[in-house]
Structures are given as structure tokens and as C-alpha cells.
Design an enzyme around this catalytic site. Structure first.
Site, PDB file in Angstrom:
ATOM      1  N   GLU A  89      -8.327  -5.684   5.227  1.00  0.00           N
ATOM      2  CA  GLU A  89      -8.251  -5.301   3.815  1.00  0.00           C
ATOM      3  C   GLU A  89      -7.122  -6.020   3.098  1.00  0.00           C
ATOM      4  O   GLU A  89      -7.233  -6.352   1.915  1.00  0.00           O
ATOM      5  CB  GLU A  89      -8.082  -3.781   3.720  1.00  0.00           C
ATOM      6  CG  GLU A  89      -9.281  -3.013   4.249  1.00  0.00           C
ATOM      7  CD  GLU A  89      -9.028  -1.526   4.379  1.00  0.00           C
ATOM      8  OE1 GLU A  89      -9.354  -0.800   3.432  1.00  0.00           O
ATOM      9  OE2 GLU A  89      -8.516  -1.102   5.427  1.00  0.00           O
ATOM     10  N   ARG A 147     -10.647  15.582   7.681  1.00  0.00           N
ATOM     11  CA  ARG A 147     -11.480  15.944   6.533  1.00  0.00           C
ATOM     12  C   ARG A 147     -12.852  16.407   7.011  1.00  0.00           C
ATOM     13  O   ARG A 147     -13.393  15.887   7.981  1.00  0.00           O
ATOM     14  CB  ARG A 147     -11.646  14.759   5.592  1.00  0.00           C
ATOM     15  CG  ARG A 147     -10.347  14.261   4.971  1.00  0.00           C
ATOM     16  CD  ARG A 147     -10.614  13.067   4.070  1.00  0.00           C
ATOM     17  NE  ARG A 147      -9.391  12.328   3.787  1.00  0.00           N
ATOM     18  CZ  ARG A 147      -9.340  11.008   3.642  1.00  0.00           C
ATOM     19  NH1 ARG A 147     -10.439  10.277   3.762  1.00  0.00           N
ATOM     20  NH2 ARG A 147      -8.198  10.414   3.388  1.00  0.00           N
ATOM     21  N   HIS A 177     -17.404   2.009   8.471  1.00  0.00           N
ATOM     22  CA  HIS A 177     -15.941   1.992   8.615  1.00  0.00           C
ATOM     23  C   HIS A 177     -15.502   3.328   9.209  1.00  0.00           C
ATOM     24  O   HIS A 177     -15.566   4.367   8.537  1.00  0.00           O
ATOM     25  CB  HIS A 177     -15.276   1.770   7.247  1.00  0.00           C
ATOM     26  CG  HIS A 177     -13.776   1.734   7.309  1.00  0.00           C
ATOM     27  ND1 HIS A 177     -13.050   0.587   7.093  1.00  0.00           N
ATOM     28  CD2 HIS A 177     -12.865   2.709   7.560  1.00  0.00           C
ATOM     29  CE1 HIS A 177     -11.759   0.860   7.213  1.00  0.00           C
ATOM     30  NE2 HIS A 177     -11.635   2.139   7.498  1.00  0.00           N
ATOM     31  N   ARG A 184      -2.670  -2.134  -3.397  1.00  0.00           N
ATOM     32  CA  ARG A 184      -3.885  -1.365  -3.144  1.00  0.00           C
ATOM     33  C   ARG A 184      -3.841  -0.092  -3.986  1.00  0.00           C
ATOM     34  O   ARG A 184      -2.894   0.687  -3.919  1.00  0.00           O
ATOM     35  CB  ARG A 184      -3.984  -0.989  -1.670  1.00  0.00           C
ATOM     36  CG  ARG A 184      -5.215  -0.118  -1.378  1.00  0.00           C
ATOM     37  CD  ARG A 184      -5.208   0.398   0.044  1.00  0.00           C
ATOM     38  NE  ARG A 184      -6.376   1.249   0.289  1.00  0.00           N
ATOM     39  CZ  ARG A 184      -6.323   2.458   0.822  1.00  0.00           C
ATOM     40  NH1 ARG A 184      -5.156   2.983   1.165  1.00  0.00           N
ATOM     41  NH2 ARG A 184      -7.420   3.158   1.017  1.00  0.00           N
ATOM     42  N   ASN A 194       0.876  -1.176   0.000  1.00  0.00           N
ATOM     43  CA  ASN A 194       0.000   0.000   0.000  1.00  0.00           C
ATOM     44  C   ASN A 194       0.909   1.220   0.000  1.00  0.00           C
ATOM     45  O   ASN A 194       1.468   1.597   1.033  1.00  0.00           O
ATOM     46  CB  ASN A 194      -0.903  -0.010   1.232  1.00  0.00           C
ATOM     47  CG  ASN A 194      -1.861   1.164   1.274  1.00  0.00           C
ATOM     48  OD1 ASN A 194      -1.831   2.044   0.429  1.00  0.00           O
ATOM     49  ND2 ASN A 194      -2.712   1.196   2.285  1.00  0.00           N
ATOM     50  N   HIS A 251     -12.968   2.712   0.533  1.00  0.00           N
ATOM     51  CA  HIS A 251     -12.979   1.673   1.574  1.00  0.00           C
ATOM     52  C   HIS A 251     -13.667   0.398   1.081  1.00  0.00           C
ATOM     53  O   HIS A 251     -14.182  -0.391   1.869  1.00  0.00           O
ATOM     54  CB  HIS A 251     -13.699   2.162   2.849  1.00  0.00           C
ATOM     55  CG  HIS A 251     -12.978   3.239   3.590  1.00  0.00           C
ATOM     56  ND1 HIS A 251     -13.638   4.288   4.191  1.00  0.00           N
ATOM     57  CD2 HIS A 251     -11.658   3.431   3.818  1.00  0.00           C
ATOM     58  CE1 HIS A 251     -12.754   5.096   4.766  1.00  0.00           C
ATOM     59  NE2 HIS A 251     -11.548   4.588   4.556  1.00  0.00           N
ATOM     60  N   ALA A 286      -9.046  10.113  17.491  1.00  0.00           N
ATOM     61  CA  ALA A 286     -10.243   9.856  18.298  1.00  0.00           C
ATOM     62  C   ALA A 286      -9.898   9.530  19.741  1.00  0.00           C
ATOM     63  O   ALA A 286     -10.640   9.887  20.668  1.00  0.00           O
ATOM     64  CB  ALA A 286     -11.052   8.714  17.686  1.00  0.00           C
TER      65      ALA A 286
END
Length: 396
Positions: free
Chosen positions: A383, A240, A207, A90, A10, A179, A282
Site C-alpha cells: 500500500e 470486528r 485482503h 494515508r 499513516n 483497503h 490469526a
């Protein structure tokens, strides 16, 4: 039969994540990260059997290539060279040109780069990783797995913008969604959890991480999702803004802001960071909220309220809801955030099972609602396993 592994890469603009994935079990045998490419402290770290190592990435050559070259050495040093059967890359945005996993070569890399204007921050970096992989592992088949591919099943009513249709026909402006590998994976795992065929199951997949999106999944297929033409749309995220009145952009430009300032703010200085004035993480938001920080408390409230609104709106897209799925770094671990979202959804009958919700963290999943409640569950995403599975499937 000896184990077979897929090396998943990735590649970001200044980083390169990698994982060596057991193609049967999804277990990550070896993981690592190259970061700060182009800077003096450019480095690469990796973990194998609990042991972590780190080196500096030094040289005038493309640092992505240097990192992948080192990856060749690492795979060899640990004795995996003969067991690696493919590389999976990815790719964030395939537009309408790439609607499924595809084997890559230099020509395909050029074609992926040709749609880079759809994701100018991500696609050039993704392609750099592909080219580095092709150069470093020339004998191995390599595959591109697109974040947008899962959402190509959305009906026109979901992906069409209410704008002049020539903007779609000439420029491809529409909802694409992201996603996709995560939403695909957790919906399959959710169907197993409730013992129902995935093509007869419908879920709302949530997600939540530094990037966040919601997806309505009907009979195993994406029928709507919150991210749009780019990953900026939809939910409030780490930095964002999510959904925004576009006239705000015009307003700020008229105030003398440059285009660069506007979009730098919307991409990098909004979300948790912008609302709290404190942090984009978070965990930091929850800690500060416990200490009475007003900005952190407001960020928590805005985020959970918006997530709950999206979940509620996506019930319209489904004939039934077999479960709400929480996944991603926040969705899998942030107990207070899940609790608040379920509280907003009490009008639909959702009742939190407090003990189950507390237990479903730090790699553990499960149903987190009461027996007399509609189902909400936590499923850790994987993923990299999807990318490995897609690569092996195409080989076969």
C-alpha cells in the site's frame, strides 16, 4: 539519475507509521512506528539496513508532531533529505467529497476533517498526521491518498443501501469500502502475473488481516466490496464482527446495554477474539486450534466459511474471474486458512497446489492452484508503494 523517495505517513489515533519508499521500485528503505502516544511509555522505533533503534517520545506537545519532528532528524541523519521529493498521507475515509488523490495544504486538511463523522476514529488522527507533516516539511509537496477512492467506481446497485433514500441524500449513508490501495495494487500485480492487460482483467481480491475485506474488480475497477459505510461491515475480522443483524443492537440496548458498550463490543471484542474467547491474532488461533482449543477451531471455521461465501457471491458481479487474489497479513501467510477457503470453493473447480501454496508465504507470491484449476494466487500487498506512486503521478 539519483534515487527519489516519497515519505509515506499513516497516522492513527495513538500511533504513526512511516516508510521511506523508493518511488521507482517500491522498496521501503527506512520504516518506523511511533506508538502509545499520550501514555507514559510513548515511543518511536525505526529500522534502517536491518538495524533497529528506539527512543521515548517525551513532551507536552502533540506527540504526533514530536514524532514527525524526530522523523525530520532521522531522514537528515541518514542523508536522505535532498532525495525526498514528497510526502504521501494515508487517509481512511474521503466519503464522496474526495474521490482521488489530492495535494494537501491547511485548507484541504480542514476539508478532510469536515467529513470526519464518516470515520470518527480514523479521520481526526489522519488529519493530525497531515498537519504535523505540513509543519515539519513545509517545502515539500504533500498528498492525501484515500482508502475509499478506488471504490468510487462501484455502480449504484452495489453501493446503495436498501433503506430510506433520504438517509443517503441527507447523510451520505452508502457503501464506501476500504483497503482500496491494497486492492488496487494487487489487482495490477495479478494482471502482470497472468500476462493480461489490467483493463481486460477481472479478479476477486481477498485482503485478510486484522481488518479484512473482499473486492470484486472488473476490468481493473472496483465494482463491489464487503466493507460498507464503515470498516465494521463485511467479513469477520480480528476484533470486528463484520455483517450483523442490526436488530441485535436494539435487543442489547433494550437489555440495558449502553450504546458505548454495544459498539465497543462490536468493534473491539468480536471477530476472532469474540468467537475464540482467546485472541484476535490469526497465528494464535491456528496454534490453539492445533492443540484442540474448541473456541479457536470454531473461530477458524466461521472465518473461512464467511470468506468463501463472500468470494462465491462476488462471482455474480463479474463476467469472468481471471483469479482470486489472497493478500494482507493473513492472506499472504496463513496456509491453513487459504487451504480451507479453497476447499469450500471446490464446487467451482478450485484445486489447491499444496506445494505452491506452501511456498507462497513470508513475502513470496505465486499461483497456488493446479494447472487444471481456475486460478487462485497470493500477492504480497504494498500500500505504501501505491501512495508513493499516486503522489509522484500528481506531481507530474
Amino acid at each position: 539519475m539519483s534515487k527519489q523517495y516519497v515519505l509515506v505517513i499513516n497516522s492513527g489515533s495513538s500511533s504513526l507509521k512511516f516508510a521511506l519508499i523508493d518511488s521507482k521500485t517500491g522498496e521501503a528503505i527506512l520504516t518506523g512506528l511511533g506508538e502509545c502516544f499520550g501514555l507514559e511509555d510513548s515511543r518511536m522505533s525505526w529500522k534502517y539496513q536491518g538495524n533497529k533503534q528506539e527512543i521515548a517520545i517525551v513532551g507536552d506537545e502533540n506527540h504526533h508532531q514530536l514524532a514527525v519532528n524526530k522523523l525530520v532528524e532521522i531522514v537528515s541523519d541518514y542523508g536522505f533529505t535532498d532525495s525526498v521529493i514528497a510526502l504521501g498521507h494515508r487517509i481512511v475515509h474521503g466519503g464522496e467529497k474526495f474521490t482521488k488523490t489530492i495535494q494537501v495544504n491547511e485548507k484541504i486538511a480542514d476539508e478532510i476533517e469536515s467529513v470526519k463523522e464518516l470515520a470518527p476514529l480514523h479521520t481526526p488522527a489522519n488529519v493530525t498526521g497531515v498537519r504535523a507533516g505540513l509543519k515539519a516539511f513545509p517545502a515539500l509537496p504533500q498528498f492525501a491518498v484515500f482508502d475509499t477512492a478506488f471504490h468510487q467506481s462501484m455502480p449504484a446497485k452495489a453501493y446503495t443501501g436498501a433503506i430510506d433514500k433520504t438517509l443517503y441524500t441527507e447523510y451520505g449513508i452508502r457503501r464506501y469500502g476500504f483497503h482500496g490501495t491494497s486492492h488496487y495494487y494487487v489487482s495490477r500485480e495479478a494482471a502482470k502475473m497472468i500476462n493480461k492487460p489490467v483493463d481486460e482483467s477481472s479478479f476477486i481480491s481477498v485482503h485478510l488481516g486484522n481488518g479484512a475485506s473482499v473486492c470484486a474488480i472488473k476490468n481493473g475497477k472496483s465494482v463491489d466490496t464487503s466493507m460498507g459505510f464503515t470498516p465494521l461491515a463485511g467479513l469477520m475480522m480480528g476484533t470486528r464482527c463484520g455483517d450483523l443483524d442490526p436488530s441485535i443492537i436494539e435487543f442489547l440496548l433494550n437489555k440495558g446495554w449502553t450504546q458505548e458498550q454495544v459498539f465497543d463490543t462490536l468493534h473491539k471484542k468480536s471477530g476472532f477474539l469474540g468467537v475464540s474467547g482467546l485472541t484476535s491474532d490469526a497465528r494464535g488461533i491456528l496454534e490453539a486450534m492445533e492443540e484442540g482449543h474448541e473456541g479457536a477451531t470454531l473461530a477458524f471455521q466461521v472465518f473461512t466459511y464467511r470468506v468463501a461465501k463472500y468470494i462465491a457471491s462476488y462471482m455474480v458481479a463479474l463476467d469472468q474471474v481471471d483469479g482470486i487474489i489472497f493478500t494482507g497479513g493473513i492472506g499472504e501467510n496463513a496456509l491453513p486458512i487459504r487451504r480451507e477457503i479453497l476447499q469450500y470453493l471446490k464446487v467451482f473447480g478450485y484445486k489447491e497446489n499444496e506445494q505452491a501454496n506452501a511456498d507462497a508465504r513470508f513475502g513470496e507470491g505465486g499461483i497456488i492452484t493446479m494447472p487444471d484449476s481456475p486460478i487462485a494466487m497470493v500477492i504480497p500487498t504494498n500500500e505504501e508503494f501505491v501512495i508513493a506512486q499516486e503522489s509522484v503521478a500528481l506531481m507530474q
